[in-house]
Write an enzyme that holds these catalytic residues in place. Structure first.
Site, PDB file in Angstrom:
ATOM      1  N   ASN A 144       0.756  -1.157  -0.056  1.00 50.09           N
ATOM      2  CA  ASN A 144       0.074   0.082  -0.033  1.00 50.09           C
ATOM      3  C   ASN A 144       0.833   1.343   0.101  1.00 50.09           C
ATOM      4  OD1 ASN A 144       0.367   0.882   2.718  1.00 50.09           O
ATOM      5  ND2 ASN A 144      -0.250  -0.974   3.273  1.00 50.09           N
ATOM      6  N   ASP A 179      -5.297  -5.971   4.951  1.00 47.99           N
ATOM      7  CA  ASP A 179      -6.519  -6.404   5.767  1.00 47.99           C
ATOM      8  C   ASP A 179      -6.445  -8.067   4.992  1.00 47.99           C
ATOM      9  OD1 ASP A 179      -7.334  -4.519   7.226  1.00 47.99           O
ATOM     10  OD2 ASP A 179      -8.577  -3.759   5.464  1.00 47.99           O
ATOM     11  N   LYS A 183       8.685 -17.915  -8.928  1.00 48.10           N
ATOM     12  CA  LYS A 183       8.020 -16.617  -9.955  1.00 48.10           C
ATOM     13  C   LYS A 183       6.754 -17.345 -10.771  1.00 48.10           C
ATOM     14  CE  LYS A 183       9.124 -13.121 -12.850  1.00 48.10           C
ATOM     15  NZ  LYS A 183      10.065 -12.457 -13.817  1.00 48.10           N
ATOM     16  N   PHE A 240      -4.939   4.047  14.449  1.00 42.18           N
ATOM     17  CA  PHE A 240      -5.176   5.120  13.234  1.00 42.18           C
ATOM     18  C   PHE A 240      -6.482   4.605  12.481  1.00 42.18           C
ATOM     19  CE2 PHE A 240      -1.657   8.281  12.683  1.00 42.18           C
ATOM     20  CZ  PHE A 240      -1.189   7.951  13.905  1.00 42.18           C
ATOM     21  N   LYS A 298     -14.687   2.682  15.507  1.00 41.65           N
ATOM     22  CA  LYS A 298     -13.524   1.948  15.434  1.00 41.65           C
ATOM     23  C   LYS A 298     -12.855   2.098  16.968  1.00 41.65           C
ATOM     24  CE  LYS A 298     -11.462   1.712  11.628  1.00 41.65           C
ATOM     25  NZ  LYS A 298     -10.787   2.396  10.347  1.00 41.65           N
ATOM     26  N   LYS A 308     -12.493  -1.693  18.805  1.00 37.61           N
ATOM     27  CA  LYS A 308     -11.102  -1.929  19.100  1.00 37.61           C
ATOM     28  C   LYS A 308     -10.407  -1.738  20.524  1.00 37.61           C
ATOM     29  CE  LYS A 308      -9.824  -2.075  14.085  1.00 37.61           C
ATOM     30  NZ  LYS A 308      -8.951  -1.984  13.169  1.00 37.61           N
TER      31      LYS A 308
HETATM   32  O1  C5P Z   1     -10.087  -1.153  10.671  1.00 41.77           O
HETATM   33  P1  C5P Z   1      -9.173  -0.546  10.090  1.00 41.77           P
HETATM   34  O2  C5P Z   1      -8.126  -1.144   9.233  1.00 41.77           O
HETATM   35  O3  C5P Z   1      -9.631   0.815   9.553  1.00 41.77           O
HETATM   36  O4  C5P Z   1      -8.283  -0.028  11.504  1.00 41.77           O
HETATM   37  C1  C5P Z   1      -6.886   1.022  11.202  1.00 41.77           C
HETATM   38  C2  C5P Z   1      -6.299   0.693  12.326  1.00 41.77           C
HETATM   39  O5  C5P Z   1      -6.010  -0.862  12.886  1.00 41.77           O
HETATM   40  C3  C5P Z   1      -4.636   1.086  12.273  1.00 41.77           C
HETATM   41  O6  C5P Z   1      -4.304   1.761  13.687  1.00 41.77           O
HETATM   42  C4  C5P Z   1      -4.056  -0.154  11.849  1.00 41.77           C
HETATM   43  O7  C5P Z   1      -2.642   0.009  12.076  1.00 41.77           O
HETATM   44  C5  C5P Z   1      -4.859  -1.243  12.577  1.00 41.77           C
HETATM   45  N1  C5P Z   1      -4.788  -2.418  11.908  1.00 41.77           N
HETATM   46  C6  C5P Z   1      -4.394  -3.551  12.481  1.00 41.77           C
HETATM   47  N2  C5P Z   1      -4.574  -4.772  11.761  1.00 41.77           N
HETATM   48  C7  C5P Z   1      -5.015  -4.955  10.654  1.00 41.77           C
HETATM   49  C8  C5P Z   1      -5.840  -3.888  10.073  1.00 41.77           C
HETATM   50  C9  C5P Z   1      -5.496  -2.542  10.691  1.00 41.77           C
HETATM   51  O8  C5P Z   1      -3.677  -3.460  13.470  1.00 41.77           O
HETATM   52  N3  C5P Z   1      -5.183  -6.177  10.049  1.00 41.77           N
END
Ligand code: C5P
Length: 397
Positions: A209, A278, A288, A323, A337, A341
């Site tokens: 990303n 994600d 490859k 974040f 969120k 979380k």
């Molecule tokens: O749910 P979302 O991806 O939008 O949340 C973002 C936050 O969750 C960020 O702080 C990111 O570092 C964290 N995150 C994580 N593990 C993931 C996806 C996002 O810890 N698989």
């Protein structure tokens, strides 16, 4: 960075005196008003003209020469200083300062100042390790002076060991800390994740990303400035590691989870600034993938663990920061969120706005807190936002 700050640099007679020239030049380039005082021995090694040119100010060596104005000069400089830096600091100046001796311009001005003082020792290893020098350094620290640790490596006396003059960057960082740091996180352990994870498709390709890691690095740097013990868990090796910060490099979400989980129990603050993928590829190809073998290619993805959610579940005393990068309904999504979380603070930004989000050096953020309060901030550099975030965390610890 140092605009409006008056920094007095004392240069003593070690071979590393020539390295102080670079320090003085960098301080001036960063906006400081620099005044150099040299000892007689230092002036034998490097001409005061060099320091005069680099600082843009008169260099003082002798108490009784070059009186340019009728202010008592050692008192004038002692008063003017926002910070005093002795670089390099010989065993001699360390000994004199520790014993209260003021027998030349530098030691007298040093005695007269109320500004914070930073010593940068540089000398032969045996001298540095001499118990009397070590006792003097302890005395200085007990009196509230900061004494940097010298580096180890090749020394001018053609030996190797501890006693090298530190890199200019390391000294500049200590100077910044002495001028602006407030010890807000002294004794606290902080972990910060940064950068974008990379999920392998095959040995040469990955899913990544746009995250640069700049925000996480800025937070780590700001925490170190406030005396925290900081570990960065980083997906990027492109950025310079801030002074005094430990780094663990990881590549993908699973490695990052492992590192964050291992560090979490003992930490006081955890900041998940990383952009974690994600999804990851379900069947990473060990070889490859060749286009000759596929007319069309389907890559199956499976869900990665949510690292932050996991930390929220096992949180005890830790202050947990997440974040949220969103493109719409930023605050609403942020609030949701934060709850889901189990966070203490959430940094929300609208990445569709110019000047916010990925791969730029500025950000526009709102900070949401557990108690449902919120603060919105205007556009600022990621360095500035890093300092704001650390200050807000420190207020709430
Ligand atoms: O749910 P979302 O991806 O939008 O949340 C973002 C936050 O969750 C960020 O702080 C990111 O570092 C964290 N995150 C994580 N593990 C993931 C996806 C996002 O810890 N698989």
């Amino acid at each position: 960075m140092f605009e409006g700050k008056h920094i007095v640099v004392g240069i003593t007679g070690g071979i590393a005196a020539y390295k102080a020239a670079e320090l003085v030049s960098q301080l001036r380039q960063r906006g400081a008003d620099v005044h150099c005082i040299m000892t007689e021995h230092a002036a034998q090694l490097v001409s005061p003209i060099t320091f005069g040119e680099l600082s843009g100010n008169d260099v003082t060596v002798n108490m009784f020469a070059n009186i340019s104005h009728w202010d008592v000069q050692h008192i004038a400089l002692a008063r003017l200083a926002d910070l005093f830096v002795i670089a390099p600091a010989t065993a001699n100046i360390i000994g004199k300062a520790a014993c209260g001796i003021a027998d030349d311009m530098l030691s007298t001005t040093l005695m007269a100042t109320k500004a914070p003082v930073l010593f940068v020792p540089a000398m032969n290893t045996n001298m540095y390790e001499n118990p009397i020098v070590q006792r003097n350094i302890r005395t200085l620290r007990e009196a509230g002076y900061t004494v940097m640790e010298p580096e180890s490596g090749h020394l001018a006396c053609n030996t190797s060991g501890k006693g090298r003059f530190p890199k200019t960057e390391a000294i500049l960082s200590e100077i910044e800390k002495a001028l602006f740091g407030q010890h807000l996180l002294r004794g606290k352990k902080v972990i910060v994740s940064a950068g974008g994870t990379k999920e392998n498709i095959d040995p040469v390709r990955y899913i990544g990303n746009r995250s640069s890691g700049k925000m996480g690095y800025a937070i780590a740097r700001a925490a170190a400035m406030e005396d925290a013990d900081v570990t960065l868990v980083s997906c990027t090796e492109e950025l310079p590691v801030p002074e005094g910060v430990r780094v663990r490099y990881v590549q993908n979400a699973r490695e990052m989870k492992q590192a964050m989980d291992a560090l979490f129990d003992a930490c006081d603050v955890a900041v998940m600034a990383a952009a974690v993928s994600d999804y990851r590829t379900k069947n990473e190809s060990p070889r490859k993938i060749k286009k000759e073998d596929h007319d069309a290619l389907t890559i199956q993805l499976e869900l990665n663990p949510d690292i932050l959610y996991g930390l929220g579940q096992k949180k005890q005393h830790q202050f947990l920061v997440g974040f949220a990068a969103e493109t719409n309904d930023v605050i609403e999504h942020g609030k949701e969120k934060l709850e889901r979380k189990n966070l203490d603070m959430l940094v929300a930004n609208d990445v569709s706005q110019a000047g916010a989000g990925f791969n730029v050096s500025t950000n526009i953020a709102s900070l949401l807190y557990r108690d449902h309060t919120m603060e919105q901030f205007p556009i600022m550099t990621k360095e500035e936002l890093g300092r704001v975030i650390i200050r807000k965390i420190a207020e709430r610890l």
